[in-house]
Design a protein around this motif. Sequence first.
Motif, PDB file in Angstrom:
ATOM      1  N   ASN A 311       0.771  -1.221   0.041  1.00 48.12           N
ATOM      2  CA  ASN A 311       0.175   0.073  -0.078  1.00 48.12           C
ATOM      3  C   ASN A 311       0.785   1.256   0.162  1.00 48.12           C
ATOM      4  O   ASN A 311       0.275   2.343   0.045  1.00 48.12           O
ATOM      5  N   ALA A 312       2.201   1.383   0.097  1.00 47.82           N
ATOM      6  CA  ALA A 312       2.898   2.382  -0.004  1.00 47.82           C
ATOM      7  C   ALA A 312       3.056   2.951  -1.352  1.00 47.82           C
ATOM      8  O   ALA A 312       2.892   2.250  -2.287  1.00 47.82           O
ATOM      9  N   ALA A 313       3.374   4.252  -1.758  1.00 47.49           N
ATOM     10  CA  ALA A 313       3.196   4.781  -3.058  1.00 47.49           C
ATOM     11  C   ALA A 313       4.324   4.351  -4.025  1.00 47.49           C
ATOM     12  O   ALA A 313       5.306   3.854  -3.605  1.00 47.49           O
ATOM     13  N   THR A 314       4.050   3.985  -5.240  1.00 46.68           N
ATOM     14  CA  THR A 314       4.927   3.461  -6.113  1.00 46.68           C
ATOM     15  C   THR A 314       5.632   4.403  -6.796  1.00 46.68           C
ATOM     16  O   THR A 314       6.819   4.031  -7.180  1.00 46.68           O
ATOM     17  N   LYS A 315       5.190   5.586  -7.273  1.00 43.55           N
ATOM     18  CA  LYS A 315       5.667   6.567  -7.894  1.00 43.55           C
ATOM     19  C   LYS A 315       5.041   8.033  -7.323  1.00 43.55           C
ATOM     20  O   LYS A 315       4.225   7.947  -6.863  1.00 43.55           O
ATOM     21  N   PHE A 316       6.179   8.807  -7.406  1.00 43.25           N
ATOM     22  CA  PHE A 316       5.831  10.235  -6.811  1.00 43.25           C
ATOM     23  C   PHE A 316       6.958  11.427  -7.241  1.00 43.25           C
ATOM     24  O   PHE A 316       7.886  11.121  -7.536  1.00 43.25           O
ATOM     25  N   ASN A 317       6.319  12.409  -7.184  1.00 38.66           N
ATOM     26  CA  ASN A 317       6.922  13.795  -7.503  1.00 38.66           C
ATOM     27  C   ASN A 317       6.380  14.730  -6.325  1.00 38.66           C
ATOM     28  O   ASN A 317       5.325  15.112  -6.202  1.00 38.66           O
ATOM     29  N   ILE A 318       7.198  15.064  -5.202  1.00 47.11           N
ATOM     30  CA  ILE A 318       6.762  15.903  -4.109  1.00 47.11           C
ATOM     31  C   ILE A 318       7.767  17.115  -3.963  1.00 47.11           C
ATOM     32  O   ILE A 318       8.848  17.029  -3.964  1.00 47.11           O
ATOM     33  N   ARG A 319       7.047  18.230  -3.704  1.00 44.53           N
ATOM     34  CA  ARG A 319       7.618  19.369  -3.742  1.00 44.53           C
ATOM     35  C   ARG A 319       7.608  19.826  -2.148  1.00 44.53           C
ATOM     36  O   ARG A 319       6.615  19.779  -1.476  1.00 44.53           O
ATOM     37  N   VAL A 320       8.746  20.259  -1.692  1.00 46.57           N
ATOM     38  CA  VAL A 320       8.811  20.528  -0.012  1.00 46.57           C
ATOM     39  C   VAL A 320       9.468  21.993  -0.440  1.00 46.57           C
ATOM     40  O   VAL A 320      10.440  22.286  -0.830  1.00 46.57           O
ATOM     41  N   ASP A 321       8.848  23.147   0.374  1.00 45.98           N
ATOM     42  CA  ASP A 321       9.067  24.177   0.606  1.00 45.98           C
ATOM     43  C   ASP A 321      10.087  24.247   1.863  1.00 45.98           C
ATOM     44  O   ASP A 321       9.579  24.146   2.999  1.00 45.98           O
ATOM     45  N   MET A 322      11.345  24.564   1.614  1.00 47.92           N
ATOM     46  CA  MET A 322      12.565  24.562   2.735  1.00 47.92           C
ATOM     47  C   MET A 322      12.923  26.135   3.067  1.00 47.92           C
ATOM     48  O   MET A 322      12.434  27.016   2.284  1.00 47.92           O
ATOM     49  N   ILE A 330      11.333  15.421  -4.219  1.00 48.11           N
ATOM     50  CA  ILE A 330      11.556  13.994  -3.807  1.00 48.11           C
ATOM     51  C   ILE A 330      10.851  13.311  -4.843  1.00 48.11           C
ATOM     52  O   ILE A 330       9.632  13.498  -5.072  1.00 48.11           O
ATOM     53  N   THR A 331      11.611  12.654  -5.698  1.00 44.92           N
ATOM     54  CA  THR A 331      11.123  11.856  -6.712  1.00 44.92           C
ATOM     55  C   THR A 331      11.391  10.342  -6.739  1.00 44.92           C
ATOM     56  O   THR A 331      12.664  10.131  -6.481  1.00 44.92           O
ATOM     57  N   SER A 332      10.623   9.751  -7.467  1.00 40.43           N
ATOM     58  CA  SER A 332      10.918   8.285  -7.901  1.00 40.43           C
ATOM     59  C   SER A 332      11.557   8.492  -9.435  1.00 40.43           C
ATOM     60  O   SER A 332      11.837   7.171  -9.778  1.00 40.43           O
ATOM     61  N   GLU A 333      11.619   9.362  -9.986  1.00 36.98           N
ATOM     62  CA  GLU A 333      12.211   9.260 -11.294  1.00 36.98           C
ATOM     63  C   GLU A 333      13.663   9.582 -11.466  1.00 36.98           C
ATOM     64  O   GLU A 333      14.188  10.199 -10.411  1.00 36.98           O
ATOM     65  N   GLY A 334      14.420   9.381 -12.433  1.00 33.46           N
ATOM     66  CA  GLY A 334      15.635   9.633 -12.499  1.00 33.46           C
ATOM     67  C   GLY A 334      16.706   8.664 -11.946  1.00 33.46           C
ATOM     68  O   GLY A 334      16.348   7.621 -11.139  1.00 33.46           O
ATOM     69  N   ASP A 335      18.027   9.142 -11.783  1.00 31.24           N
ATOM     70  CA  ASP A 335      19.010   8.788 -11.055  1.00 31.24           C
ATOM     71  C   ASP A 335      18.875   8.702  -9.716  1.00 31.24           C
ATOM     72  O   ASP A 335      18.287   9.632  -9.126  1.00 31.24           O
ATOM     73  N   ASN A 336      19.038   7.487  -8.826  1.00 34.49           N
ATOM     74  CA  ASN A 336      19.154   7.727  -7.399  1.00 34.49           C
ATOM     75  C   ASN A 336      20.228   8.529  -6.857  1.00 34.49           C
ATOM     76  O   ASN A 336      21.263   8.096  -7.222  1.00 34.49           O
ATOM     77  N   GLY A 337      19.912   9.465  -6.289  1.00 38.68           N
ATOM     78  CA  GLY A 337      20.896  10.405  -5.675  1.00 38.68           C
ATOM     79  C   GLY A 337      20.521  11.878  -5.110  1.00 38.68           C
ATOM     80  O   GLY A 337      19.246  11.859  -5.588  1.00 38.68           O
ATOM     81  N   ILE A 338      21.202  12.953  -5.400  1.00 36.56           N
ATOM     82  CA  ILE A 338      20.840  14.033  -4.926  1.00 36.56           C
ATOM     83  C   ILE A 338      21.596  15.171  -5.848  1.00 36.56           C
ATOM     84  O   ILE A 338      22.662  14.836  -6.108  1.00 36.56           O
ATOM     85  N   LEU A 339      20.840  16.070  -6.368  1.00 37.50           N
ATOM     86  CA  LEU A 339      21.136  17.081  -7.159  1.00 37.50           C
ATOM     87  C   LEU A 339      21.201  18.419  -6.489  1.00 37.50           C
ATOM     88  O   LEU A 339      19.980  18.816  -6.167  1.00 37.50           O
ATOM     89  N   PHE A 340      22.418  19.314  -6.436  1.00 36.20           N
ATOM     90  CA  PHE A 340      22.158  20.539  -5.847  1.00 36.20           C
ATOM     91  C   PHE A 340      22.220  21.286  -6.852  1.00 36.20           C
ATOM     92  O   PHE A 340      23.177  21.318  -7.917  1.00 36.20           O
ATOM     93  N   GLU A 341      21.511  22.433  -6.862  1.00 37.37           N
ATOM     94  CA  GLU A 341      21.472  23.530  -8.040  1.00 37.37           C
ATOM     95  C   GLU A 341      21.407  24.729  -7.214  1.00 37.37           C
ATOM     96  O   GLU A 341      20.796  25.021  -6.385  1.00 37.37           O
ATOM     97  N   GLY A 342      22.399  25.687  -7.538  1.00 42.68           N
ATOM     98  CA  GLY A 342      22.718  27.040  -7.054  1.00 42.68           C
ATOM     99  C   GLY A 342      22.711  27.924  -8.202  1.00 42.68           C
ATOM    100  O   GLY A 342      22.837  27.726  -9.424  1.00 42.68           O
TER     101      GLY A 342
END
Length: 456
Positions: A311-322, A330-342
């Motif tokens: 019952n847990a989510a299979t696919k997702f794109n979630i926006r978090v306002d930090m 936070i996404t189930s798409e693309g490469d597993n890892g962290i992309l920092f953009e500045g």
Amino acid sequence: MSTSRKTTRRQILQGMAAVGAASILPSASNRAAGFESANGRPVFATIGLRNQGWTITQKSFRFADFAALADVDANVLGDNVEKVKMAQGKAPDAYKDYRKILDRKDIDAVMIATPDHWHTKIAIEAMYAGKDVYCEKPLTLTIDEGKQIEKVVKETGRVFQVGTMQRSESEQRFLQAVALVNNGRVGTVKKVTCGINGMVASPKIPVAPVPDGLDWDLWLGPAPKVDYRALPELREGYGGGVPLYSNCHYSFRNWHEYSGGKLTDWGAHHVDIACWALGASDTGPSKIAPLDYSLPVAYKDGHPTVADQYNAATKFNIRVDMPNDVEMIITSEGDNGILFEGTKGRFFVNRGKIVGRPVEDLVQHPLPEGAVEAVYGGPVSENHTANFIEGMKSRKQPISDVWTHNRMLEICHLSNIAMRLGRELNWDPDKREIIGDEQANSFLSRESRKGFEIQT
């Protein structure tokens, strides 16, 4: 589980002085070389032994002796007793009931690698029994459990390491990533994307006979009483030897009754590093918005309507306002890892690589000397267990403390709540509650099954 062996909180706290005093020992010349006990090493026990339980035990032989193991599956318990015996030359004592470990005065610390729904109960009872704690991630099943653990760590003074091992990763890619951000190599961070993979839905999983040796009622513990379910096909590779589809071993992560899917699995790793780099480890988001997502079963009022499928989510794109107007995806798409953009560039990091122009620029413009150590708060430990033992000796909290872990894990828990309810959530990071949404706030805690309440 019988409660006839219940120890009162007063009795536990009375015994803590002697246990705690025995744990505060002079520093050894070699970091994490061990306590100055009879043989110069701390005494550990592991509770929960399948997969990650064995991994953290195996990584700790260099630093500690294991006096006991506990698991509700007799087969898993027996196999691990033999492996520990081969590794250290002496067999540990074996228990189905973890409380027998907590009763022992010779054990300095416990390592917990049970399914998530057991973490909080065992960890809190272990601290009241005078044990330091190493607990696998994700630390909690709910946000309120995190607050409970924080309270007990403060009350008892126990040292508590969460198993987010990327903070002590030997290749130091993630430490370098945090140092790059801290030293302005991407300018002002505007966006960070955490790729944590999706998962596949399951077929319908029928009720099945409980495997020989498994105490199913004790495995469920604080979770609701349900039937054991499994299909006969076996899983290969990591987690092998167990059903490919079940509501138990390995697959427990795909059920909200026991875990939080990919959000609290890989999310507990990558969201942690992202928050660390952003300097958001003592605060939280203001809004969590599920942009698009797929749940494998129908939900009503935030609860799955069927009991025979993941019952847990299979696919997702979630926006978090930090904080500081940083957008986290936070996404189930693309490469597993962290992309920092500045404002000055971008780079990507995961367990296999760290790439991007800011990384390439290090050849001509290296980070200042000691930049990585500054992130870690001193010389980087040999591994996560070494850092834990250093904390046990100094009586200071390790690199993965409960407070910073819970702050980032709140993002993961809130993301799951938002998807289950199908709406964005506004979060008050000071009060640590959802703003203006009584129904959503009801998901911040979960009642334990009768007979499996935390014993304080």
